[in-house]
Motif scaffolding. Sequence first.
Motif, PDB file in Angstrom:
ATOM      1  N   VAL A   1       0.803  -1.076   0.163  1.00  0.00           N
ATOM      2  CA  VAL A   1       0.004   0.238  -0.045  1.00  0.00           C
ATOM      3  C   VAL A   1       0.737   1.115  -0.019  1.00  0.00           C
ATOM      4  CG1 VAL A   1      -1.893   1.255   1.283  1.00  0.00           C
ATOM      5  CG2 VAL A   1      -1.764  -1.386   1.339  1.00  0.00           C
ATOM      6  N   LEU A   2       1.523   1.481   1.125  1.00  0.00           N
ATOM      7  CA  LEU A   2       2.319   2.585   1.318  1.00  0.00           C
ATOM      8  C   LEU A   2       3.493   3.046   0.450  1.00  0.00           C
ATOM      9  CD1 LEU A   2       2.322   2.707   5.148  1.00  0.00           C
ATOM     10  CD2 LEU A   2       0.568   3.419   3.494  1.00  0.00           C
ATOM     11  N   ASN A   3       4.103   2.222  -0.170  1.00  0.00           N
ATOM     12  CA  ASN A   3       4.993   2.422  -1.226  1.00  0.00           C
ATOM     13  C   ASN A   3       4.490   3.047  -2.437  1.00  0.00           C
ATOM     14  OD1 ASN A   3       7.334   1.709   0.153  1.00  0.00           O
ATOM     15  ND2 ASN A   3       7.500  -0.263  -0.819  1.00  0.00           N
ATOM     16  N   HIS A   4       3.075   2.932  -2.664  1.00  0.00           N
ATOM     17  CA  HIS A   4       2.354   3.234  -3.857  1.00  0.00           C
ATOM     18  C   HIS A   4       1.942   4.935  -3.603  1.00  0.00           C
ATOM     19  CE1 HIS A   4       2.956  -0.429  -5.640  1.00  0.00           C
ATOM     20  NE2 HIS A   4       2.476  -0.820  -4.640  1.00  0.00           N
ATOM     21  N   ILE A   5       1.989   5.398  -2.469  1.00  0.00           N
ATOM     22  CA  ILE A   5       1.855   6.721  -1.923  1.00  0.00           C
ATOM     23  C   ILE A   5       3.038   7.675  -2.370  1.00  0.00           C
ATOM     24  CG2 ILE A   5       0.947   8.347  -0.086  1.00  0.00           C
ATOM     25  CD1 ILE A   5      -0.620   5.857   0.978  1.00  0.00           C
TER      26      ILE A   5
ATOM     27  N   TYR B   1       7.065  13.258  -3.317  1.00  0.00           N
ATOM     28  CA  TYR B   1       7.979  12.558  -2.425  1.00  0.00           C
ATOM     29  C   TYR B   1       7.492  11.939  -1.459  1.00  0.00           C
ATOM     30  CZ  TYR B   1      10.683  15.727  -5.675  1.00  0.00           C
ATOM     31  OH  TYR B   1      11.420  16.539  -6.438  1.00  0.00           O
ATOM     32  N   ALA B   2       6.577  12.575  -0.661  1.00  0.00           N
ATOM     33  CA  ALA B   2       6.330  12.164   0.516  1.00  0.00           C
ATOM     34  C   ALA B   2       5.671  10.628   0.463  1.00  0.00           C
ATOM     35  CB  ALA B   2       5.174  12.967   1.404  1.00  0.00           C
ATOM     36  N   THR B   3       6.436   9.714   1.285  1.00  0.00           N
ATOM     37  CA  THR B   3       5.852   8.411   1.267  1.00  0.00           C
ATOM     38  C   THR B   3       5.928   7.891   2.984  1.00  0.00           C
ATOM     39  OG1 THR B   3       7.062   7.810  -0.612  1.00  0.00           O
ATOM     40  CG2 THR B   3       6.350   6.034   0.706  1.00  0.00           C
ATOM     41  N   PRO B   4       4.557   7.629   3.240  1.00  0.00           N
ATOM     42  CA  PRO B   4       4.517   7.294   4.918  1.00  0.00           C
ATOM     43  C   PRO B   4       5.453   5.964   5.106  1.00  0.00           C
ATOM     44  CG  PRO B   4       2.477   6.800   3.667  1.00  0.00           C
ATOM     45  CD  PRO B   4       3.423   7.523   2.950  1.00  0.00           C
TER      46      PRO B   4
ATOM     47  N   GLY C   1       6.945  15.835   4.554  1.00  0.00           N
ATOM     48  CA  GLY C   1       5.851  15.294   4.297  1.00  0.00           C
ATOM     49  C   GLY C   1       5.817  13.764   4.866  1.00  0.00           C
ATOM     50  N   SER C   2       6.907  13.058   4.371  1.00  0.00           N
ATOM     51  CA  SER C   2       7.044  11.541   5.005  1.00  0.00           C
ATOM     52  C   SER C   2       6.960  11.675   6.387  1.00  0.00           C
ATOM     53  CB  SER C   2       8.186  10.977   4.443  1.00  0.00           C
ATOM     54  OG  SER C   2       8.289  10.890   3.040  1.00  0.00           O
TER      55      SER C   2
ATOM     56  N   PHE D   1       0.046   7.591  10.427  1.00  0.00           N
ATOM     57  CA  PHE D   1      -0.110   6.220  10.282  1.00  0.00           C
ATOM     58  C   PHE D   1       0.449   5.484  11.816  1.00  0.00           C
ATOM     59  CE2 PHE D   1      -0.564   6.508   5.832  1.00  0.00           C
ATOM     60  CZ  PHE D   1      -1.272   5.473   5.720  1.00  0.00           C
ATOM     61  N   ILE D   2       1.495   6.117  12.553  1.00  0.00           N
ATOM     62  CA  ILE D   2       1.831   5.542  13.744  1.00  0.00           C
ATOM     63  C   ILE D   2       0.762   5.799  14.658  1.00  0.00           C
ATOM     64  CG2 ILE D   2       3.239   5.722  15.566  1.00  0.00           C
ATOM     65  CD1 ILE D   2       5.451   6.203  13.508  1.00  0.00           C
TER      66      ILE D   2
END
Lengths: 171, 285
Positions: free
Chosen positions: A22-26, A31-34, A149-150, A157-158
């Motif tokens: 999921v998250l790698n596709h955000i 740039y900002a990836t959770p 952003g990340s 998410f945490i």
Amino acid sequence: MIQTILSRIGWFLLLISLQVFVLNHIHMLGYATPMPYVYFLLILPNNLSRWVWVALGFFLGLIIDVFTNTPGVASASLCATGLLVPFLLKTFTPTDKEEEVFIPSSRTLGRMRFLSFAALSSLVNTTLYFVIELFSFYNWASLLIGIVGSWVLTLLFIIALESLRSAAKKK
Amino acid sequence: MHNLLDFLRKYNYVFLFLLLEIASFVLLFRFNNFQGSVWFTSANAVVASINGVYGDVVAYLNLQTVNRDLTQRNIVLQQQVEQLRLALDRAGHDSTYTEQRIAEILSEYQMIPARVVSNTSRGTNNYLVIDQGEKQGVRPEMGVVGGGGVVGIVYLVEANHSLVIPVTNNKSSISCRVRGQNYHGFLQWDGGSFRRAHVDDVPRYAEAKVGEVIETSGYSSMFPPGIFVGRVRKVSNSPDGQSYRLEVSLGTDFSNIRDVSVIATPHKAELDSLYHRADLNMPAE
């Protein structure tokens, strides 16, 4: 004991799957990836030897790297984060709990303390991650956007994961 | 020793951390082109600067040898340039009508191309030295022609050089005629301008006009008949008053003569002369 280990493995797999599928596709703002997989290091018991954090951070990062095609980036940053997390944990542990064995959570540490602990840890991780990935300070603006952003997304998410966990515990 | 082991045990996580970080960065540089390239360039920059200093020192110490080699090379190249320049001169020279005509006449003769290496002028006793000699087939009494026409006659021959008596020598005497007429005289030069000579002993009944062409007559074995010598500049009386003297503007500029050819087939010239004289004596009906 076995239950603890199984729950660790469960978290391990859950966080990796969440990140990989999921998250790698955000890519917010490009740039900002959770990257909430750092959460795995935050919920380890405080009585573990420090090398366990380092080693687990490295292996978790390595698996993330394998799936995101960034060999060395996540493993290096998460390994370094693993070195610092126990220190941060000790810093945020309330004085009355210093002698106890506990698993860090918003319940054991207190909401604000846990949030600060998570915020600092994930800031360290995202900063290292982006510095190593971009490997230059030339595009400092995009570097900053990526880090902040990340970091914010990771923190969101945490918080979500933490509230899920505490809700599960309460049941 | 005990303290050291204690130290290692206490900070084992730091060593593990360092080890794993090294592993991570090896992965990073090994499998990521960009980071790898940065690593290699920055790592090599240090090595390269050291190598650069070393190379500079070695280069400085080698300068003497390099200099000597360069000088030698330079000399070789200069010689090459000179040779090529000569070849170009010979190849790229526009041929004039006279040259074409001479080449036509001489096409059946063996020619030895030569170059004037010395052009002495001692009053009326002038000589040319050419860079072809006995080894190349030059023999005394051979005719020498140039782009402007007749030049002279080989007088002395050495192994690789020959001395030529040019038209502009007062000992020179070459049998000539006016083109289209058979009356002949001898081309002579008695000092003065290098561009003028005269033909004496032209009979009074020969109709020589200013501007007519003077060419070799073929009465000697040195030149085949018909080679351009010059043009009639003025017609006057001989000193003895018995014949005409034709003043001739020479086709060859003897003060600026470079490339000549030696006519190297004397027997052919001899034969041609014989035929020519036979023709004169037995005119076709």
